[in-house]
Design an enzyme around this catalytic site. Structure first.
Site, PDB file in Angstrom:
ATOM      1  CG  ASP A 155      -0.695  33.826  21.170  1.00 12.45           C
ATOM      2  OD1 ASP A 155       0.503  33.651  21.502  1.00 12.45           O
ATOM      3  OD2 ASP A 155      -1.642  33.261  21.750  1.00 12.45           O
TER       4      ASP A 155
ATOM      5  N   GLY B 170       4.013  37.692  30.743  1.00 15.24           N
ATOM      6  CA  GLY B 170       4.105  38.122  29.355  1.00 15.24           C
ATOM      7  C   GLY B 170       4.349  36.983  28.389  1.00 15.24           C
ATOM      8  CB  VAL B 171       6.630  36.813  25.419  1.00 13.01           C
ATOM      9  CG1 VAL B 171       7.209  35.731  24.527  1.00 13.01           C
ATOM     10  CG2 VAL B 171       6.013  37.914  24.579  1.00 13.01           C
ATOM     11  CG  ASP B 172       9.445  33.482  30.415  1.00 13.79           C
ATOM     12  OD1 ASP B 172       9.655  32.439  29.781  1.00 13.79           O
ATOM     13  OD2 ASP B 172       9.971  33.730  31.505  1.00 13.79           O
TER      14      ASP B 172
ATOM     15  CB  THR C 120       8.901  46.496  24.003  1.00 13.68           C
ATOM     16  OG1 THR C 120       8.193  45.348  23.539  1.00 13.68           O
ATOM     17  CG2 THR C 120      10.110  46.773  23.124  1.00 13.68           C
ATOM     18  N   GLY C 121       7.955  45.036  27.075  1.00 10.90           N
ATOM     19  CA  GLY C 121       6.809  44.852  27.974  1.00 10.90           C
ATOM     20  C   GLY C 121       7.174  45.318  29.369  1.00 10.90           C
TER      21      GLY C 121
ATOM     22  CE1 TYR D 186      12.000  41.617  32.743  1.00  4.29           C
ATOM     23  CE2 TYR D 186      13.837  41.343  31.255  1.00  4.29           C
ATOM     24  CZ  TYR D 186      13.068  40.885  32.308  1.00  4.29           C
ATOM     25  OH  TYR D 186      13.385  39.703  32.912  1.00  4.29           O
TER      26      TYR D 186
END
Length: 171
Positions: A10, A32-34, A123-124, A126
């Site tokens: 993480d 996601g990460v954002d 890579t998620g 998108y």
């Protein structure tokens, strides 16, 4: 010489100078990460992102560019937001993806960051293929840091075994 580490896990748990956020152009959070960075980092990040939208980035942060904010409650000093390209089978956008890594390192250098943690940008949701995303990411970071002693450590914090294996193959 910079050390590059691959870390499964993480990105919001990384104690580094700068965490890179795979942001959307609005800079106002997302999935996601954002979403994880905004949730864990707290309202301070969103407040600075809103200020950036009100001043320099009224139409949003362009793809391939990067900008920094506070890290809020994250165990980092700064968050560097960069907007990755959406993958396309009919258009080569690899230059935009490489630019995300270059521009993030440029911003980190300007901030005086010595340690930086990256996600696997684009890579998620998108849709960028992991293998190609790993190749582009590692090549861009190596090129940017090979003649530069600014950075002590670059981490790629990878969510999931597939991402970790793809980056391991290219490292």
């Amino acid at each position: 010489m910079v050390t590059i580490h691959l870390i499964p896990g993480d990105i919001t748990e990384q104690s580094v100078d700068a965490v890179v956020n795979a942001a959307n152009s609005s800079l106002l959070g997302g999935g996601g990460v954002d979403g994880a960075i905004h949730r864990r980092g707290g309202p301070e990040i969103l407040a600075e992102c809103r200020d950036l939208r009100a001043s320099r980035y009224g139409k949003g942060l362009p793809t391939g560019q990067a900008v920094a904010t506070t890290a809020g409650r994250l165990p980092a000093r700064w968050v560097i937001h960069t907007v990755g390209p959406v993958w396309s089978a009919s258009e080569d956008r690899s230059g935009q993806l490489a630019s995300c890594y270059r521009e993030s390192l440029r911003v980190a250098r300007e901030l005086g960051a010595r340690t930086v943690a990256f996600p696997a940008i684009s890579t998620g949701v998108y849709g960028w293929p992991l293998d190609d995303g790993a190749r582009i990411a590692l090549a861009a970071v190596r090129r940017e840091t090979e003649r530069d002693d600014t950075f002590e450590e670059i981490r790629f914090v990878l969510f999931g075994q597939r991402a970790y294996e793809a980056f391991t193959a290219w490292l």
